[in-house]
Scaffold this active site. Structure first.
Site, PDB file in Angstrom:
ATOM      1  N   ASP A   1       0.699  -1.314   0.145  1.00 48.98           N
ATOM      2  CA  ASP A   1       0.148   0.028  -0.063  1.00 48.98           C
ATOM      3  C   ASP A   1       0.939   1.418   0.005  1.00 48.98           C
ATOM      4  O   ASP A   1       0.608   2.131   0.867  1.00 48.98           O
ATOM      5  CB  ASP A   1      -1.035   0.129   1.337  1.00 48.98           C
ATOM      6  CG  ASP A   1      -2.030  -1.217   1.242  1.00 48.98           C
ATOM      7  OD1 ASP A   1      -1.728  -2.036   0.169  1.00 48.98           O
ATOM      8  OD2 ASP A   1      -2.956  -1.170   2.064  1.00 48.98           O
TER       9      ASP A   1
ATOM     10  N   ASP B   1      -4.534  -0.949  -1.789  1.00 46.38           N
ATOM     11  CA  ASP B   1      -6.018  -0.962  -1.298  1.00 46.38           C
ATOM     12  C   ASP B   1      -6.866  -0.103  -2.228  1.00 46.38           C
ATOM     13  O   ASP B   1      -6.669   0.789  -2.841  1.00 46.38           O
ATOM     14  CB  ASP B   1      -5.674   0.303   0.033  1.00 46.38           C
ATOM     15  CG  ASP B   1      -6.379   0.037   1.242  1.00 46.38           C
ATOM     16  OD1 ASP B   1      -6.893  -1.281   1.390  1.00 46.38           O
ATOM     17  OD2 ASP B   1      -7.103   0.880   1.894  1.00 46.38           O
TER      18      ASP B   1
ATOM     19  N   HIS C   1     -10.586   0.606  -2.520  1.00 45.85           N
ATOM     20  CA  HIS C   1     -12.070   0.550  -2.254  1.00 45.85           C
ATOM     21  C   HIS C   1     -13.136   1.299  -3.111  1.00 45.85           C
ATOM     22  O   HIS C   1     -12.724   2.266  -3.616  1.00 45.85           O
ATOM     23  CB  HIS C   1     -12.349   1.207  -0.905  1.00 45.85           C
ATOM     24  CG  HIS C   1     -11.310   0.609   0.260  1.00 45.85           C
ATOM     25  ND1 HIS C   1     -11.289  -0.500   0.560  1.00 45.85           N
ATOM     26  CD2 HIS C   1     -10.398   1.441   1.068  1.00 45.85           C
ATOM     27  CE1 HIS C   1     -10.412  -0.742   1.630  1.00 45.85           C
ATOM     28  NE2 HIS C   1      -9.852   0.551   1.788  1.00 45.85           N
TER      29      HIS C   1
ATOM     30  N   HIS D   1     -17.509   2.782   0.620  1.00 44.55           N
ATOM     31  CA  HIS D   1     -17.101   1.530   1.326  1.00 44.55           C
ATOM     32  C   HIS D   1     -17.288   1.378   2.835  1.00 44.55           C
ATOM     33  O   HIS D   1     -17.458   2.641   3.611  1.00 44.55           O
ATOM     34  CB  HIS D   1     -15.429   1.364   1.061  1.00 44.55           C
ATOM     35  CG  HIS D   1     -15.307  -0.082   1.730  1.00 44.55           C
ATOM     36  ND1 HIS D   1     -14.418  -0.344   2.777  1.00 44.55           N
ATOM     37  CD2 HIS D   1     -15.025  -1.235   1.069  1.00 44.55           C
ATOM     38  CE1 HIS D   1     -14.176  -1.645   2.762  1.00 44.55           C
ATOM     39  NE2 HIS D   1     -14.610  -2.225   1.732  1.00 44.55           N
TER      40      HIS D   1
ATOM     41  N   HIS E   1     -10.861   6.707   1.837  1.00 45.58           N
ATOM     42  CA  HIS E   1      -9.442   6.775   1.336  1.00 45.58           C
ATOM     43  C   HIS E   1      -9.385   5.671   0.225  1.00 45.58           C
ATOM     44  O   HIS E   1     -10.150   4.601  -0.062  1.00 45.58           O
ATOM     45  CB  HIS E   1      -8.458   6.422   2.298  1.00 45.58           C
ATOM     46  CG  HIS E   1      -8.713   5.134   2.865  1.00 45.58           C
ATOM     47  ND1 HIS E   1      -9.467   4.559   3.901  1.00 45.58           N
ATOM     48  CD2 HIS E   1      -7.972   3.709   2.554  1.00 45.58           C
ATOM     49  CE1 HIS E   1      -9.669   3.320   3.988  1.00 45.58           C
ATOM     50  NE2 HIS E   1      -8.545   2.832   3.322  1.00 45.58           N
TER      51      HIS E   1
ATOM     52  N   LYS F   1      -7.078  -5.095  -2.771  1.00 42.02           N
ATOM     53  CA  LYS F   1      -7.678  -5.557  -1.710  1.00 42.02           C
ATOM     54  C   LYS F   1      -8.656  -4.752  -1.299  1.00 42.02           C
ATOM     55  O   LYS F   1      -8.304  -3.363  -1.597  1.00 42.02           O
ATOM     56  CB  LYS F   1      -6.625  -6.147  -0.840  1.00 42.02           C
ATOM     57  CG  LYS F   1      -5.724  -5.076  -0.239  1.00 42.02           C
ATOM     58  CD  LYS F   1      -4.833  -5.544   0.729  1.00 42.02           C
ATOM     59  CE  LYS F   1      -3.914  -4.629   1.237  1.00 42.02           C
ATOM     60  NZ  LYS F   1      -4.616  -3.458   1.894  1.00 42.02           N
TER      61      LYS F   1
ATOM     62  N   CYS G   1      -1.958  -2.897   7.620  1.00 38.69           N
ATOM     63  CA  CYS G   1      -1.892  -3.940   6.644  1.00 38.69           C
ATOM     64  C   CYS G   1      -0.504  -4.780   6.775  1.00 38.69           C
ATOM     65  O   CYS G   1      -0.548  -6.164   6.201  1.00 38.69           O
ATOM     66  CB  CYS G   1      -2.249  -3.201   4.994  1.00 38.69           C
ATOM     67  SG  CYS G   1      -3.672  -2.637   4.898  1.00 38.69           S
TER      68      CYS G   1
HETATM   69  C1  VGL Z   1      -4.687   0.441   5.650  1.00 43.21           C
HETATM   70  C2  VGL Z   1      -6.270   1.051   7.192  1.00 43.21           C
HETATM   71  C3  VGL Z   1      -7.258   1.176   6.116  1.00 43.21           C
HETATM   72  C4  VGL Z   1      -3.218   0.106   5.502  1.00 43.21           C
HETATM   73  C5  VGL Z   1      -5.569   0.366   4.684  1.00 43.21           C
HETATM   74  O1  VGL Z   1      -2.876   0.049   4.315  1.00 43.21           O
HETATM   75  O2  VGL Z   1      -2.603  -0.251   6.643  1.00 43.21           O
HETATM   76  N1  VGL Z   1      -5.094   0.724   6.830  1.00 43.21           N
HETATM   77  N2  VGL Z   1      -6.678   0.709   5.098  1.00 43.21           N
HETATM   78 ZN    ZN Z   2      -8.180   0.716   3.475  1.00 46.02          ZN
END
Ligand code: VGL
Ligand code: ZN
Length: 224
Positions: free
Chosen positions: A24, A66, A68, A72, A100, A125, A170
């Site tokens: 990410d 990430d 979404h 979401h 996000h 994801k 993550c």
């Molecule tokens: C993440 C919170 C929400 C991450 C992703 O990449 O750690 N944290 N979505």
């Molecule tokens: Zn996320």
């Protein structure tokens, strides 16, 4: 457990059963992004150097993204709540997030300076509207696979190096699932940064990772 108390492995040699998962490194996780992670921009050059060193035909590099849909269920705005408020339901939590990494948005793009040419695969994801996915392996419902474990297993990969954002979400969930799926896991400590919300999230994550046998290493101590 404090990050200073970790005892990183003194040195690790890369072999052909290794994979690297870069988690990410996207605009929304940069300090000025929608879900800003302090220092998130400072690790990118070193991640690039590491994936360059790591990459050769047999050492696969995987990026996660990430990804979404709008509205979401992990977004605070979907519940009329404030970002970072506690919230738990199946596949969501322990807190709610600002909007996000919305599919196709600038925030969801990899940071411009991230070197993506070494990537063999990109795993997206969190694209199911009602399930979040912190882990690169299994979504937060605990049963929906992303496909990464199958990909790594058919390639004969035994050990997975993990770095990126965020160390306490993550990266952490990926490390735990990776262990439970039978991989050796090495977290690159200097190539990861944490959110640490709620307070204590990072120290709990470190403790759980240590307990399940995740190894930690500094990228400079990984040799070819
Ligand atoms: C993440 C919170 C929400 C991450 C992703 O990449 O750690 N944290 N979505
Ligand atoms: Zn996320």
């Amino acid at each position: 457990m404090e990050i200073e108390k970790l005892k990183p492995t003194p040195s690790v040699k890369i072999n052909d059963k290794d994979a690297l998962v870069i988690v990410d490194v996207q605009n929304d996780f940069m300090p000025d992004g929608a879900l800003g992670v302090k220092g998130g921009d400072e690790i990118i050059d070193s991640i690039n150097q590491f994936s360059d060193k790591f990459h050769k035909t047999e050492n696969v590099v995987i990026l996660t993204q990430d990804w979404h849909p709008p509205k979401h269920l992990s977004f605070a705005s979907s519940h009329n709540k404030r970002p970072y408020e506690p919230y738990e339901s199946e596949g969501i939590g322990p807190i709610l997030w600002p909007d996000h990494c919305v599919q196709g948005s600038n925030g969801a793009r990899f940071h411009d300076t991230l070197e993506t040419k070494f990537a063999n695969a990109i795993i997206r994801k969190g694209y199911r509207p009602t399930i979040d996915s912190y882990s690169a392996f299994i979504e937060n419902d605990g049963k929906t696979y992303t496909g990464l474990s199958g990909y790594l297993k058919v390639l004969g990969k035994k050990r997975v190096f993990i770095c990126g954002l965020a160390l306490d979400y993550c990266v952490y969930y990926s490390a735990i699932d990776g262990r439970n799926l039978g991989f050796e896991i090495v977290v690159l400590v200097d190539l990861s940064k944490a959110i640490n919300s709620p307070p204590g999230q990072l120290s709990n994550a470190l403790k759980q990772m240590v307990e399940i046998g995740v190894n930690f290493v500094k990228s400079e101590n990984v040799t070819k």
